[in-house]
Design a protein around this motif. Sequence first.
Motif, PDB file in Angstrom:
ATOM      1  N   LYS A 277       0.750  -1.288   0.010  1.00  0.00           N
ATOM      2  CA  LYS A 277       0.010   0.053   0.133  1.00  0.00           C
ATOM      3  C   LYS A 277       0.948   1.343   0.045  1.00  0.00           C
ATOM      4  CE  LYS A 277      -4.246  -1.832   2.369  1.00  0.00           C
ATOM      5  NZ  LYS A 277      -4.974  -1.847   3.558  1.00  0.00           N
ATOM      6  N   LEU A 278       2.129   1.167   0.348  1.00  0.00           N
ATOM      7  CA  LEU A 278       3.388   2.267   0.436  1.00  0.00           C
ATOM      8  C   LEU A 278       3.430   2.730  -1.118  1.00  0.00           C
ATOM      9  CD1 LEU A 278       5.653   1.137   2.938  1.00  0.00           C
ATOM     10  CD2 LEU A 278       3.831   2.862   3.171  1.00  0.00           C
ATOM     11  N   ILE A 279       3.169   1.766  -2.041  1.00  0.00           N
ATOM     12  CA  ILE A 279       3.316   1.851  -3.543  1.00  0.00           C
ATOM     13  C   ILE A 279       2.219   2.238  -4.328  1.00  0.00           C
ATOM     14  CG2 ILE A 279       4.603   0.885  -5.470  1.00  0.00           C
ATOM     15  CD1 ILE A 279       6.350   1.081  -2.941  1.00  0.00           C
ATOM     16  N   PHE A 280       2.401   3.274  -5.168  1.00  0.00           N
ATOM     17  CA  PHE A 280       1.458   3.731  -6.124  1.00  0.00           C
ATOM     18  C   PHE A 280       0.841   2.574  -7.155  1.00  0.00           C
ATOM     19  CE2 PHE A 280       0.205   6.546 -10.036  1.00  0.00           C
ATOM     20  CZ  PHE A 280      -0.899   6.838  -9.337  1.00  0.00           C
ATOM     21  N   SER A 281      -0.117   2.594  -7.749  1.00  0.00           N
ATOM     22  CA  SER A 281      -0.585   1.586  -8.510  1.00  0.00           C
ATOM     23  C   SER A 281       0.236   1.323  -9.650  1.00  0.00           C
ATOM     24  CB  SER A 281      -1.973   1.941  -9.390  1.00  0.00           C
ATOM     25  OG  SER A 281      -1.672   3.273 -10.113  1.00  0.00           O
ATOM     26  N   ASP A 282       1.258   2.169 -10.199  1.00  0.00           N
ATOM     27  CA  ASP A 282       2.380   1.667 -11.337  1.00  0.00           C
ATOM     28  C   ASP A 282       3.433   1.132 -10.609  1.00  0.00           C
ATOM     29  OD1 ASP A 282       3.750   3.838  -9.625  1.00  0.00           O
ATOM     30  OD2 ASP A 282       4.110   5.200 -11.140  1.00  0.00           O
ATOM     31  N   TRP A 283       3.494   0.682  -9.337  1.00  0.00           N
ATOM     32  CA  TRP A 283       4.528  -0.137  -8.447  1.00  0.00           C
ATOM     33  C   TRP A 283       5.902   0.458  -8.624  1.00  0.00           C
ATOM     34  CZ3 TRP A 283       3.357  -4.131  -5.591  1.00  0.00           C
ATOM     35  CH2 TRP A 283       2.030  -4.634  -5.666  1.00  0.00           C
ATOM     36  N   ILE A 284       5.814   1.697  -8.794  1.00  0.00           N
ATOM     37  CA  ILE A 284       7.281   2.564  -8.715  1.00  0.00           C
ATOM     38  C   ILE A 284       7.422   3.400  -7.871  1.00  0.00           C
ATOM     39  CG2 ILE A 284       8.836   3.962 -10.275  1.00  0.00           C
ATOM     40  CD1 ILE A 284       7.768   2.714 -12.662  1.00  0.00           C
ATOM     41  N   HIS A 285       6.349   4.520  -7.872  1.00  0.00           N
ATOM     42  CA  HIS A 285       6.037   5.601  -7.114  1.00  0.00           C
ATOM     43  C   HIS A 285       5.548   5.382  -5.740  1.00  0.00           C
ATOM     44  CE1 HIS A 285       6.689   7.078 -11.334  1.00  0.00           C
ATOM     45  NE2 HIS A 285       7.457   7.933 -10.729  1.00  0.00           N
ATOM     46  N   PRO A 286       5.827   6.439  -4.734  1.00  0.00           N
ATOM     47  CA  PRO A 286       5.080   6.169  -3.442  1.00  0.00           C
ATOM     48  C   PRO A 286       3.552   6.589  -3.535  1.00  0.00           C
ATOM     49  CG  PRO A 286       6.614   8.218  -3.434  1.00  0.00           C
ATOM     50  CD  PRO A 286       6.780   7.380  -4.710  1.00  0.00           C
ATOM     51  N   SER A 287       2.971   5.970  -2.900  1.00  0.00           N
ATOM     52  CA  SER A 287       1.510   6.030  -2.919  1.00  0.00           C
ATOM     53  C   SER A 287       1.192   7.246  -1.872  1.00  0.00           C
ATOM     54  CB  SER A 287       0.713   4.914  -2.492  1.00  0.00           C
ATOM     55  OG  SER A 287       1.119   4.734  -1.080  1.00  0.00           O
ATOM     56  N   VAL A 288      -0.078   7.742  -1.513  1.00  0.00           N
ATOM     57  CA  VAL A 288      -0.245   8.630  -0.536  1.00  0.00           C
ATOM     58  C   VAL A 288       0.275   8.318   0.783  1.00  0.00           C
ATOM     59  CG1 VAL A 288      -1.910   9.922  -1.442  1.00  0.00           C
ATOM     60  CG2 VAL A 288      -2.839   7.882  -0.411  1.00  0.00           C
TER      61      VAL A 288
ATOM     62  N   GLU B  64      -5.219   3.527 -18.016  1.00  0.00           N
ATOM     63  CA  GLU B  64      -6.148   3.586 -16.954  1.00  0.00           C
ATOM     64  C   GLU B  64      -5.464   3.721 -15.662  1.00  0.00           C
ATOM     65  OE1 GLU B  64     -10.255   0.978 -16.120  1.00  0.00           O
ATOM     66  OE2 GLU B  64      -8.330  -0.245 -16.344  1.00  0.00           O
ATOM     67  N   MET B  65      -4.247   3.125 -15.367  1.00  0.00           N
ATOM     68  CA  MET B  65      -3.739   2.856 -13.815  1.00  0.00           C
ATOM     69  C   MET B  65      -3.496   4.321 -13.460  1.00  0.00           C
ATOM     70  SD  MET B  65      -0.738  -0.015 -14.112  1.00  0.00           S
ATOM     71  CE  MET B  65      -1.055  -1.800 -13.893  1.00  0.00           C
ATOM     72  N   TYR B  66      -3.150   5.232 -14.445  1.00  0.00           N
ATOM     73  CA  TYR B  66      -2.682   6.617 -13.809  1.00  0.00           C
ATOM     74  C   TYR B  66      -3.886   7.384 -13.857  1.00  0.00           C
ATOM     75  CZ  TYR B  66       2.292   5.410 -14.707  1.00  0.00           C
ATOM     76  OH  TYR B  66       3.306   4.808 -14.624  1.00  0.00           O
ATOM     77  N   PHE B  67      -4.722   7.386 -14.685  1.00  0.00           N
ATOM     78  CA  PHE B  67      -5.821   8.354 -14.831  1.00  0.00           C
ATOM     79  C   PHE B  67      -6.910   8.320 -13.888  1.00  0.00           C
ATOM     80  CE2 PHE B  67      -4.402   9.729 -19.050  1.00  0.00           C
ATOM     81  CZ  PHE B  67      -4.819  10.917 -18.954  1.00  0.00           C
ATOM     82  N   SER B  68      -7.218   6.797 -13.636  1.00  0.00           N
ATOM     83  CA  SER B  68      -8.268   6.488 -12.530  1.00  0.00           C
ATOM     84  C   SER B  68      -7.596   6.786 -10.818  1.00  0.00           C
ATOM     85  CB  SER B  68      -8.368   4.836 -12.579  1.00  0.00           C
ATOM     86  OG  SER B  68      -7.269   4.026 -12.439  1.00  0.00           O
ATOM     87  N   ARG B  69      -6.349   7.016 -10.847  1.00  0.00           N
ATOM     88  CA  ARG B  69      -5.821   7.379  -9.636  1.00  0.00           C
ATOM     89  C   ARG B  69      -5.762   8.923  -9.527  1.00  0.00           C
ATOM     90  NH1 ARG B  69      -3.984   3.460  -6.216  1.00  0.00           N
ATOM     91  NH2 ARG B  69      -4.899   1.379  -6.497  1.00  0.00           N
ATOM     92  N   LEU B  70      -5.071   9.491 -10.582  1.00  0.00           N
ATOM     93  CA  LEU B  70      -5.056  10.987 -10.479  1.00  0.00           C
ATOM     94  C   LEU B  70      -6.429  11.538 -10.609  1.00  0.00           C
ATOM     95  CD1 LEU B  70      -2.396  11.197 -13.212  1.00  0.00           C
ATOM     96  CD2 LEU B  70      -1.979  11.233 -10.658  1.00  0.00           C
ATOM     97  N   PHE B  71      -7.286  11.191 -11.300  1.00  0.00           N
ATOM     98  CA  PHE B  71      -8.710  11.714 -11.155  1.00  0.00           C
ATOM     99  C   PHE B  71      -9.556  10.446 -10.659  1.00  0.00           C
ATOM    100  CE2 PHE B  71      -6.299  14.007 -14.493  1.00  0.00           C
ATOM    101  CZ  PHE B  71      -6.354  15.163 -14.136  1.00  0.00           C
TER     102      PHE B  71
END
Length: 622
Positions: free
Chosen positions: A273-284, A487-494
């Motif tokens: 859960k510490l990792i964003f949906s792209d499995w690279i960047h930190p999540s919130v 979709e991984m990006y847009f569904s999370r960014l918005f």
Amino acid sequence: MQKRNGKVVGKAVFTAFVLIFALSYLISCNKETEQTEKQATYLFLGDSIAEALLGPEPISERDSYGYYSIVGQVNGAKYINRAISGLTTNGFKNSLIRKGYFEEDDGFYREYWIKEADVIFISMLGNDLLSQYMVDYAIETGEQSTAAGEEVVSASFTERMNNRCIPNVNDAMDAIYAINPDVTVIWQTLYNPFTDNSVLLDEEDWARYDEGVASGTIDGKYTFRDLADILVRAVNGIVYNWKDAHPEKKFYVSDVKGAFDAVFDSDQSAGEKLIFSDWIHPSVQGHALIASCLEDTLCSLGLSDKNKAAEKYKKLVLDRLERLYPDLPAAGTSVSSESSFSAISSAYFSAIEGVTPVLTNNVTEYDDGFSEEDKSYWLSSLIISGMEIANIKPRQFIQENDIETDEMIESLLAIADVAFPDGIDVFDPFESYLFLADDGKFELSLVLNSSLTDLIKLQAIKNIVSDVNLIDLYKNEPFCDYNTTYEMYFSRLFPGFDLTELEKSIGLLSSVGCTLSGVDVESDGFKALAESLKTTGKLPEDFELPKKFGIKLNGYYTIETLGEGENARQVVYLNLVRTGKDTVPMFCALLTQTEAEDTLLMKIEFTSIRILFKSEKKQDSY
């Protein structure tokens, strides 16, 4: 009488002396207070982890969720983020010594803030590791460690570190300390994002690893995360070695990796859960943990008060709750009862899990720094990765950028060769502008030229485009080399964004001040498009791009002068979202004023876009 006058004079002198002494004392105390309460300046440099474009969800809350903002706000600092997504150590070095893409303009801007900074925070080395050869390095590390009977770093990656990473880090740090010898630098370690669930490896990559284990060339005790960890520790070692080699510098390391590992080791699902949906960047959650690590480092250096910072963090989280989750009053009660960074974060993320935030445009306004009168600047040039795209010759563009073509692209190129022998004017010169109003509002407009929108009306192009399933492409086509999708990006960014619900999704863009010009959601054409995407995933047969189709960004701006005397430069800050009161927004343009014209040069660094606007309206097309 003389004696009495002497007494009076004596008292007056004594009183004056006391007053002067008291005044001096008060001034002294006031100066001491001013020194104690002097607002610190924090500068954040590095890569996409620091830039925090990916991770915060929604993206409109970047300046609330991003760790740079949390650290800045809880310490009452002026904080500036000049990190650039995709930056390797080579790009980092070049950005500091004005080489390559960075030499023309923002060398001044970056140097100015380095001089001003009390503390510089750095996130770097992730892109040096996550290259196209990452899997090769990991497999090789497994094979060589197995052969040696102990953990060893891939020889190929060791060579890369020795030849590139280490010299680049040395040059970058020399450049920073040459500009500001007394600055405190805090470099955060790189965390390990890899797990067995990671999409960073495709089926072929996993097959290579599994084959190595099955054949015995890779010891089965090494999971892929283990192999990645050996490499991560190696790049972090570069930072620790630099620290050890320069004890005279105010250089410190914040162990972000250790904090992430502690969560992963105790509960892998919590770690993921510490990792964003792209499995690279930190999540919130990851950003909150990084902020906590950096705060701990500041406290250890005597540069922050842990209890005061935690109270400010609590207020920041409560304000965010009120904006994004107004229907969760119990969450506020839960957060309010906590007193530490980690407990506040835990209460918040537990409360909002599974709940979609409310997206609204809460853009921060400025009090001053406006143009004396309404001013329009017209698009003069738009360059992406060094290539001018105001006018494009499609085939030449494809060839110069080594873009692979297929049958569909070749068909489109053949049409463009005939229809636009002199190239395509991409933007309408009379509808593409940056407008600064005298009340602090701005509008940036980029509208496609009618010749380009007319292109899709050609039947041959319609036949090609109509066969493309856009929904399938959106959901399944890799966005980059790491198997992450659009979709991984847009569904999370918005949150809530879904191309099959087109009107709703377009509305969500307004949370960052974005609208699509020329689009009328009540028109028959738009309704037909929305229905076709929802039912077939494709464009309708009679689809046409609307006239004057483009993008508009609306927000608030302020103009600030940086530097003094002949070295002073004016910067226009363009703000689209809610930001802290003591920061500057991500988008800025350098303003140059001459007798002939004023120019605004805006750079969107993470996409290598350079946009030049001029005050004189162009009278003909490009």
